[in-house]
Design a protein around this motif. Sequence first.
Motif, PDB file in Angstrom:
ATOM      1  N   LYS A 121       0.844  -1.196   0.000  1.00  0.00           N
ATOM      2  CA  LYS A 121       0.000   0.000   0.000  1.00  0.00           C
ATOM      3  C   LYS A 121       0.873   1.237   0.000  1.00  0.00           C
ATOM      4  CE  LYS A 121      -2.366   1.555   3.674  1.00  0.00           C
ATOM      5  NZ  LYS A 121      -1.901   2.976   3.752  1.00  0.00           N
ATOM      6  N   LEU A 122       0.501   2.221  -0.797  1.00  0.00           N
ATOM      7  CA  LEU A 122       1.221   3.493  -0.782  1.00  0.00           C
ATOM      8  C   LEU A 122       0.240   4.642  -0.806  1.00  0.00           C
ATOM      9  CD1 LEU A 122       1.143   4.681  -3.928  1.00  0.00           C
ATOM     10  CD2 LEU A 122       2.915   2.971  -4.264  1.00  0.00           C
ATOM     11  N   GLU A 123       0.685   5.769  -0.278  1.00  0.00           N
ATOM     12  CA  GLU A 123      -0.167   6.939  -0.150  1.00  0.00           C
ATOM     13  C   GLU A 123       0.010   7.877  -1.337  1.00  0.00           C
ATOM     14  OE1 GLU A 123       0.128   7.104   4.760  1.00  0.00           O
ATOM     15  OE2 GLU A 123       0.649   8.873   3.571  1.00  0.00           O
ATOM     16  N   GLY A 124      -1.054   8.589  -1.662  1.00  0.00           N
ATOM     17  CA  GLY A 124      -0.981   9.602  -2.715  1.00  0.00           C
ATOM     18  C   GLY A 124      -1.934   9.322  -3.851  1.00  0.00           C
ATOM     19  N   GLY A 125      -2.373  10.384  -4.515  1.00  0.00           N
ATOM     20  CA  GLY A 125      -3.338  10.272  -5.587  1.00  0.00           C
ATOM     21  C   GLY A 125      -2.724  10.384  -6.965  1.00  0.00           C
ATOM     22  N   ARG A 126      -3.133  11.414  -7.696  1.00  0.00           N
ATOM     23  CA  ARG A 126      -2.691  11.544  -9.079  1.00  0.00           C
ATOM     24  C   ARG A 126      -1.167  11.580  -9.203  1.00  0.00           C
ATOM     25  NH1 ARG A 126      -4.702  11.918 -13.774  1.00  0.00           N
ATOM     26  NH2 ARG A 126      -6.843  12.045 -13.002  1.00  0.00           N
ATOM     27  N   GLN A 127      -0.493  12.181  -8.226  1.00  0.00           N
ATOM     28  CA  GLN A 127       0.961  12.266  -8.322  1.00  0.00           C
ATOM     29  C   GLN A 127       1.635  10.912  -8.192  1.00  0.00           C
ATOM     30  OE1 GLN A 127      -0.791  12.982  -5.682  1.00  0.00           O
ATOM     31  NE2 GLN A 127       0.372  12.927  -3.760  1.00  0.00           N
ATOM     32  N   MET A 128       0.920   9.907  -7.696  1.00  0.00           N
ATOM     33  CA  MET A 128       1.471   8.562  -7.560  1.00  0.00           C
ATOM     34  C   MET A 128       0.936   7.595  -8.624  1.00  0.00           C
ATOM     35  SD  MET A 128       3.720   8.137  -5.254  1.00  0.00           S
ATOM     36  CE  MET A 128       4.451   9.770  -5.276  1.00  0.00           C
ATOM     37  N   ALA A 129       0.101   8.094  -9.535  1.00  0.00           N
ATOM     38  CA  ALA A 129      -0.515   7.216 -10.534  1.00  0.00           C
ATOM     39  C   ALA A 129       0.530   6.539 -11.409  1.00  0.00           C
ATOM     40  CB  ALA A 129      -1.501   8.009 -11.386  1.00  0.00           C
ATOM     41  N   ALA A 175      -8.769   9.779  -6.390  1.00  0.00           N
ATOM     42  CA  ALA A 175      -9.326   8.429  -6.353  1.00  0.00           C
ATOM     43  C   ALA A 175      -9.488   7.863  -7.756  1.00  0.00           C
ATOM     44  CB  ALA A 175     -10.666   8.447  -5.624  1.00  0.00           C
ATOM     45  N   ARG A 176      -9.962   8.670  -8.670  1.00  0.00           N
ATOM     46  CA  ARG A 176     -10.118   8.210 -10.049  1.00  0.00           C
ATOM     47  C   ARG A 176      -8.757   7.887 -10.670  1.00  0.00           C
ATOM     48  NH1 ARG A 176     -14.755  12.639 -11.464  1.00  0.00           N
ATOM     49  NH2 ARG A 176     -16.555  11.233 -11.403  1.00  0.00           N
ATOM     50  N   ALA A 177      -7.749   8.705 -10.359  1.00  0.00           N
ATOM     51  CA  ALA A 177      -6.432   8.500 -10.948  1.00  0.00           C
ATOM     52  C   ALA A 177      -5.803   7.189 -10.493  1.00  0.00           C
ATOM     53  CB  ALA A 177      -5.520   9.677 -10.592  1.00  0.00           C
ATOM     54  N   VAL A 178      -5.906   6.857  -9.201  1.00  0.00           N
ATOM     55  CA  VAL A 178      -5.282   5.618  -8.726  1.00  0.00           C
ATOM     56  C   VAL A 178      -6.038   4.393  -9.230  1.00  0.00           C
ATOM     57  CG1 VAL A 178      -4.261   6.741  -6.704  1.00  0.00           C
ATOM     58  CG2 VAL A 178      -6.511   5.639  -6.489  1.00  0.00           C
ATOM     59  N   ALA A 179      -7.358   4.534  -9.392  1.00  0.00           N
ATOM     60  CA  ALA A 179      -8.140   3.422  -9.951  1.00  0.00           C
ATOM     61  C   ALA A 179      -7.739   3.179 -11.399  1.00  0.00           C
ATOM     62  CB  ALA A 179      -9.630   3.719  -9.840  1.00  0.00           C
ATOM     63  N   GLU A 180      -7.622   4.249 -12.168  1.00  0.00           N
ATOM     64  CA  GLU A 180      -7.231   4.123 -13.569  1.00  0.00           C
ATOM     65  C   GLU A 180      -5.806   3.600 -13.718  1.00  0.00           C
ATOM     66  OE1 GLU A 180      -7.862   8.056 -14.995  1.00  0.00           O
ATOM     67  OE2 GLU A 180     -10.064   7.897 -14.924  1.00  0.00           O
ATOM     68  N   ALA A 181      -4.963   3.862 -12.722  1.00  0.00           N
ATOM     69  CA  ALA A 181      -3.569   3.408 -12.774  1.00  0.00           C
ATOM     70  C   ALA A 181      -3.426   1.916 -12.491  1.00  0.00           C
ATOM     71  CB  ALA A 181      -2.723   4.206 -11.792  1.00  0.00           C
ATOM     72  N   GLY A 182      -4.475   1.294 -11.942  1.00  0.00           N
ATOM     73  CA  GLY A 182      -4.429  -0.141 -11.726  1.00  0.00           C
ATOM     74  C   GLY A 182      -4.443  -0.609 -10.292  1.00  0.00           C
ATOM     75  N   ALA A 183      -4.636   0.302  -9.335  1.00  0.00           N
ATOM     76  CA  ALA A 183      -4.771  -0.133  -7.943  1.00  0.00           C
ATOM     77  C   ALA A 183      -5.978  -1.055  -7.831  1.00  0.00           C
ATOM     78  CB  ALA A 183      -4.941   1.073  -7.026  1.00  0.00           C
TER      79      ALA A 183
END
Length: 280
Positions: A121-129, A175-183
């Motif tokens: 698990k890692l923290e952060g949104g779009r900047q971590m996508a 939230a949308r960015a991390v979902a789209e990134a594959g989390a």
Amino acid sequence: MSAGTASDKSARVTPAHIRAMKGERPIVSLTAYTTPMARLIDRHCDVVLVGDSVGMVLHGLPDTLGVSLEMMCLHGAAVARGLERALLVVDMPFGSYEEGPAHAFRNAARIMAETGAGAVKLEGGRQMAETIAFLVARGIPVMAHVGLTPQSVHVFGGYRVQGRGADRARVLDDARAVAEAGAFAVVLEKLPASLADEITAAVEIPTIGIGASAGCDGQILVTEDMLGLFTDFRPKFVRRFAELGAAAEAAIAEYAEEVRARRFPGPEHVYADTPQEAGR
């Protein structure tokens, strides 16, 4: 994996199982840092998180920023020894993934190898996508974490509720960015309930709330918080399901009194000269 497999010891829960639980029965998650606690939790939970909260709960640190990769690997391996079916997720500590995707991969791979975790698990949104996508593409499942991210506590100016007013759009975008990134799932921490519900409806991956909403796809708490073992502070979102800290202190006080009065150990706790006399 069917919706009723929380008690099915024959099936090891995987990130794919958790992902498939979106919209099904609520996902149950707790933290653990030791083998005995992991054994107690395993039969009841879908996800066991070795959180970087270990720094505050077990090591007396003022926040999570001082937690090292070595600490996470040590506690992660201990928890793994206590699990038979729940998915083990290990937090990536501060400084172990922010530098870039390749740096994050090396450290995530170490965590996976040394602990046997099924995900990080890692923290952060779009900047971590970009980093999330990089890890997932290389075989490392990622649970994301948006809203209040404790490793950014100094940037936020404290442990404040996130996503209010104009900040709402940022958290939703994260939230949308991390979902789209594959989390495969995302933790939502300390958000207005209406925003947590909006995110849960907007993303295709499960949301796991902590100080968010009962409408999330699952919930997580720090085990020592909900058992009343950690009492330095108590966030609004924590419900105490027991007061084990008070019970433990009472037991310790009774022990001390018994020792000082020479009532402990009693005859039944000491050994005789011969096994026959002792009855064993």
